[in-house]
Motif scaffolding. Structure first.
Motif, short mmCIF file in Angstrom:
data_model
loop_
_atom_site.label_atom_id
_atom_site.label_comp_id
_atom_site.label_asym_id
_atom_site.label_seq_id
_atom_site.Cartn_x
_atom_site.Cartn_y
_atom_site.Cartn_z
N UNK A 88 0.82 -1.21 0.00
CA UNK A 88 0.00 0.00 0.00
C UNK A 88 0.86 1.27 0.00
N UNK A 89 1.90 1.26 0.81
CA UNK A 89 2.73 2.46 0.96
C UNK A 89 3.98 2.45 0.08
N UNK A 90 4.03 1.61 -0.92
CA UNK A 90 5.22 1.50 -1.77
C UNK A 90 5.70 2.85 -2.32
N UNK A 91 4.82 3.68 -2.86
CA UNK A 91 5.31 4.96 -3.39
C UNK A 91 5.96 5.85 -2.32
N UNK A 92 5.36 5.87 -1.14
CA UNK A 92 5.91 6.69 -0.05
C UNK A 92 7.24 6.13 0.43
N UNK A 93 7.30 4.81 0.61
CA UNK A 93 8.54 4.18 1.04
C UNK A 93 9.65 4.40 0.02
N UNK A 94 9.33 4.24 -1.26
CA UNK A 94 10.34 4.42 -2.32
C UNK A 94 10.84 5.86 -2.37
N UNK A 95 9.93 6.80 -2.23
CA UNK A 95 10.33 8.21 -2.24
C UNK A 95 11.21 8.52 -1.03
N UNK A 96 10.87 7.95 0.12
CA UNK A 96 11.63 8.21 1.35
C UNK A 96 12.99 7.52 1.36
N UNK A 97 13.02 6.29 0.89
CA UNK A 97 14.26 5.50 0.96
C UNK A 97 15.15 5.72 -0.27
N UNK A 98 14.54 5.69 -1.45
CA UNK A 98 15.32 5.73 -2.69
C UNK A 98 15.24 7.06 -3.43
N UNK A 99 14.42 7.98 -2.95
CA UNK A 99 14.18 9.25 -3.66
C UNK A 99 13.77 9.00 -5.10
N UNK A 100 12.92 8.01 -5.30
CA UNK A 100 12.51 7.62 -6.65
C UNK A 100 11.07 7.14 -6.64
N UNK A 101 10.26 7.75 -7.50
CA UNK A 101 8.88 7.28 -7.61
C UNK A 101 8.82 5.97 -8.41
N UNK A 102 9.75 5.80 -9.34
CA UNK A 102 9.78 4.58 -10.15
C UNK A 102 10.06 3.35 -9.28
N UNK A 103 10.87 3.50 -8.25
CA UNK A 103 11.17 2.39 -7.35
C UNK A 103 9.90 1.91 -6.65
N UNK A 104 8.95 2.81 -6.44
CA UNK A 104 7.69 2.44 -5.80
C UNK A 104 6.91 1.41 -6.60
N UNK A 105 6.97 1.52 -7.93
CA UNK A 105 6.29 0.54 -8.79
C UNK A 105 6.86 -0.84 -8.54
N UNK A 106 8.18 -0.94 -8.49
CA UNK A 106 8.82 -2.24 -8.31
C UNK A 106 8.68 -2.74 -6.88
N UNK A 107 8.69 -1.84 -5.93
CA UNK A 107 8.46 -2.23 -4.54
C UNK A 107 7.07 -2.83 -4.39
N UNK A 108 6.10 -2.24 -5.04
CA UNK A 108 4.73 -2.76 -5.00
C UNK A 108 4.65 -4.13 -5.69
N UNK A 109 5.34 -4.28 -6.80
CA UNK A 109 5.34 -5.57 -7.51
C UNK A 109 5.97 -6.67 -6.65
N UNK A 110 7.03 -6.31 -5.92
CA UNK A 110 7.75 -7.30 -5.13
C UNK A 110 7.15 -7.55 -3.74
N UNK A 111 6.26 -6.69 -3.29
CA UNK A 111 5.71 -6.80 -1.93
C UNK A 111 5.11 -8.17 -1.61
#
Length: 170
Positions: free
Chosen positions: A28-51
């Motif tokens: 659910x929070x993949x975009x927020x986590x990715x922005x906070x950890x990786x400074x990348x919105x694109x990483x949120x897509x992959x974090x959500x896929x891998x969750x």
């Protein structure tokens, strides 16, 4: 043997409950986590896929540990060698052809295989007793409720992620 079965069932139960909550919160929070950890919105897509892999990884890890304690470490080692070998083969075959999607497919296939083998052996070794409602349905409900409450009160923020995790554990 009954005492061991009861302890293993409890370990699997706790792991399933925790893994479901963690996977849902990450998803659910993949975009927020990715922005906070990786400074990348694109990483949120992959974090959500891998969750969803969190569930398989937790179940595999706890199953491997239980099997080692039940003197099945040779089996665990064989499965892990097969998993590692398949990962290398998939990396060589899938990644050049499909890029990141090949990597994602490789991880899903290998983790599913590893988890299925380990958990299957654990179920063949000991009678496991756990309720689908208590160990899957209820954690999905409580994780959903914790996410809903935190988003309702804190919107989508890193604080909402933390509050969701705390509410889920409580």
């Amino acid at each position: 043997k009954h005492s061991i079965s009861k302890t293993v069932s409890k370990g699997i139960s706790l792991s399933l409950k925790y893994a479901i909550g963690v996977a849902m919160i990450i998803h659910y929070f993949a975009p927020i986590l990715a922005a906070s950890i990786y400074s990348s919105s694109e990483a949120g897509v992959y974090l959500r896929i891998m969750a969803p892999l969190v569930f398989l990884m937790y179940l595999d890890h706890i199953s491997d540990g239980m099997l080692k304690g039940l003197d099945k470490q040779n089996y665990v080692m064989k499965v892990n060698i097969i998993d590692a070998s398949l990962s290398v083969i998939f990396a060589v075959v899938l990644i050049p052809k499909f890029g990141i999607y090949g990597f994602v497919a490789s991880v899903y296939i290998c983790e599913f295989l590893n988890c299925t083998c380990s958990f299957g052996m654990l179920m063949r070794t000991l009678p496991l007793h756990f309720s689908i409602t208590e160990n899957i349905v209820f954690p999905i409900f409580t994780a959903s409720a914790s996410i809903f409450i935190s988003v309702l009160t804190l919107q989508k923020s890193i604080l909402a992620v933390i509050v969701s995790a705390v509410l889920f554990v409580i």
